[in-house]
Write a protein that holds these residues in place. Sequence first.
Motif: not given
Lengths: 536, 541
Positions: B212, B216-220, B391, B233, B76, B205, B208, B238, B387, B242
């Motif tokens: 993320h 996290q949902l789409l990338i396996r 948090n 950007y 990253c 928040d 960003s 990044a 998800v 990650l």
Amino acid sequence: MRKSAADRFRHLFNRSLILLRHRHHHHPFPSSSSLSPFSRSRFFSSTPFSMASDSPFPVTAQNINPKVLKCEYAVRGEVVTLAQNLQKDLQANPGSHPFDEILYCNIGNPQSLGQQPITFFREVLALCDHPAILDKSETQGLFSTDAIQRAWQIVDQIPGRATGAYSHSQGVKGLRDTIAAGIEERDGFPANPDDIFMTDGASPAVHNMMQLLIRSENDGILCPIPQYPLYSASIDLHGGFLVPYYLDEATGWGLEIPELKKQLEAAKSKGINVRALVVINPGNPTGQVLGEENQRDIVEFCKQEGLVLLADEVYQENVYVPEKKFHSFKKVSRSMGYGENDITLVSFQSVSKGYHGECGKRGGYMEVTGFSAEVREQIYKVASVNLCSNISGQILASLVMSPPKVGDESYESFNAEKENILESLARRAKTLEDAFNKLEGVTCNKAEGAMYLFPQIRLSQKAIKAAGDANTAPDNFYCKRLLNATGVVVVPGSGFGQVPGTWHFRCTILPPEEKIPAIVTRLTEFHEKFMDEFRD
Amino acid sequence: MRKYAADRFRHLFNRSLLLLRHRHHHNHHPFPYSSSVSSLSPFSRSRFLSSTPFSMASDSPFPVTAQNINPKVLKCEYAVRGEVVTLAQNLQKDLQANPGSHPFDEILYCNIGNPQSLGQQPITFFREVLALCDHPAILDKSETQGLFSTDAIQRAWQIVDQIPGRATGAYSHSQGVKGLRDTIAAGIEERDGFPANPDDIFMTDGASPAVHNMMQLLIRSENDGILCPIPQYPLYSASIALHGGCLVPYYLDEATGWGLEIPELKKQLEAAKSKGINVRALVVINPGNPTGQVLGEANQRDIVEFCKQEGLVLLADEVYQENVYVPEKKFHSFKKVSRSMGYGENDITLVSFQSVSKGYHGECGKRGGYMEVTGFSAEVREQIYKVASVNLCSNISGQILASLVMSPPKVGDESYDSFMAEKENILASLARRAKTLEDAFNKLEGVTCNKAEGAMYLFPQIRLSEKAIKAAEAANATPDNFYCKRLLNATGVVVVPGSGFGQVPGTWHFRCTILPPEEKIPAIVTRLTEFHEKFMDEFRD
């Protein structure tokens, strides 16, 4: 064709949901032997092209990240969803249920249940939000002198004096200085502001550490059982392996080193590379406070095994029994003579707990020690991707670690507010604990600290069978029945993990003190009826 | 023994660092390709990076080392706060400790979109409401009337009443306070002219965490690709790194004002597919960062159609929606465009990101924002919610501010006139600064700079001599990084090298914000011009 495709999709999803539920029911924690990586990958992976013929959506439960599917978070799970639906029903149809309100005992959220914020903290936050009023005379009539003074000091510490600006990615240096001073005062050992990473509450800090340490499902993290689901969820989301160690209910949820060693060896024998140990002290959901000698044993264990010690210390201000005190793991390790180069330790703190309970402000920090400069750079880099945590949360974290002192105008009212809250929490804990212990088949360890009680409930075979028929875990069955009968929301122990064959639920001690008697009465009546209905 | 072990560790790390630097320096493709992935098989990468604490114990005193942390973290990059910025921070400390030790007396941060750190004043109404919500105990005191405007007090009452338990210190619903989401949905409807559902809104928040969450949902795995604009950007590169995915780059066309061309999208999509990459989503940043362009509506329709045809999720980064400086362009959300084309909830999957950090408000430190998610099945939506619930919730002050941004004072409100004056002053000043800097860059030898139609940045191209490029290599830096460091050391001005954002191989750029206070712009122009002339003379071929 569209309808048929949608129906087929629904069927496919329902089938996979049943499979997931079934697996969860019997093995709440990941086991590499239960489903090989290869077959799991085969089950979940698919291309949008092939799925296009089955579903109108390019994204489906079959093609999203399987780590997301695997992740669970019971504190806001099924029982809570049911509670929210009941609440809507009560609003739409008053009198339609045998209770007139939902009593949320599922989550550590004190201010949602009427706890008042600490006045000094709120005064300073308001002034920092609108510093234009700091030098107006009317402000003196609304805010205390030392709150105004502290707000000036904080605004001066912020580059550009702008509370709307991004700060340094670790947090405003001046606020980190204040926190480091607070840590030194608490522990009696030096703290370095450059070791402090301020975060939007403790959750992002935990995620950052899991992201750093977990490379694959062969990397394990030792977690207490019962444990706070943030940890299991974060390990799942980062594709790691949760290595459970059981707290000993019979000894007041004690953490036993032989159990740690046993579980570590069991994991190693399965090819798991154990990287860290999570310790929650005071404990969530179990409410115990570790003794200092026990802490020394834990530090020694981590040192010997080369593990990172992840110390969740967010309940450090919540200790209700005189024979126990909070000691940070950093203090314990330093007092044992272990320094920066001897042990790797991360301490998590949050503004959400304590006597302040400012959950919605999302403030907190992690203090990271014992990492090389190179690794620290990587931690900083990942923090910088998200730029910085919210400034109000940073300010509040600095206030929590440096509250009014003797001689300050606000000291007496601050201390009165703090003591009142902590004493009330202690009374509520005792009342609920006593009530649970009076129930047939229920035993409940003392809440020495934190905000929770975690009673064990012994259920009859008849009740367990009824739960099986309802396709749910026995403690989930009990909790849903309790909710439907009384409006009281607690979380089934299966959401936190428990020794197989035992059943628990977690109940917070946070409802307003004047509502506790009603909760006890309702719960007692429900429990008696439940036990009678399902007597073997 | 300890010293020896530490020395050995340092040597090992330095060697691996050189390898990483070398690869970055010589590879003209700073973003991950499957071809570069194939250059190091998962097995051999695992062999190189994985190790057990036991074996490492003999080499290092630490159980965690650069060799055994998550390799995705190592991969990253995030240039906006990278090497040049670190150098700037060190120079700033030096200036404080030793005034007069450099040919400038202050550091001028033009590296990051952080308006209030550079003197921009917050919007009074927003701050009044936030302060009152932070300390609602003063809402019913008479002295409050003398310090706060009537409509700020009224809005604060309304907001506090919407919060369960009236407690701004409590966790909210994991998607955000329902009443605040209602306000935002109403604001979206007013902006777009199409319905918005509060249950589609997840308050975050800042932008960003929303980005993320979607990655996290789409990338396996690394076989899942995300189409991203180049320049882009770095949050996106990044976040993809990650989460272990593959960034599929598509080039914006500098010659046509950073236009997004559909043939380029198709070409890059096909190239990725041919390498076995499963492309899941398209990222579009409009107005553009770092490039400052505003897409035309016809172009947006083409993009929506492209996503529809290819079954891609459209990830629309629209955080600069309030930053448009040219009359011939307007912001149109991708949701508005897709709905106006007749595409509804079941036709296209679209996520829109918004933030309180940009716009005329620039409240970066408040960490407020939301994502509006449409076109997902109920089952997938449940996963997104789950998800988010891990948090618990985003910060309440940020949520309140996001609702204010989407529903500011209206005609007739006591604060309306002062609010509009503050807003228009900020936007007009940004437009002037953009124009002044753009003109200054275009006057420099070998530099061309497209207009800043929107956002907060200019991204000029600088043509460097062979001599300069060679000097950069000798200094072990990319040419634009070399230029930026020289600029910083000579003038105190911090800009970010284009290599941090990606650029057509063989071209060099840097990103400069338009945010320094207006009264400092002339000095920046003068210093930069003088530096540039000297630099070009020093390295003339």
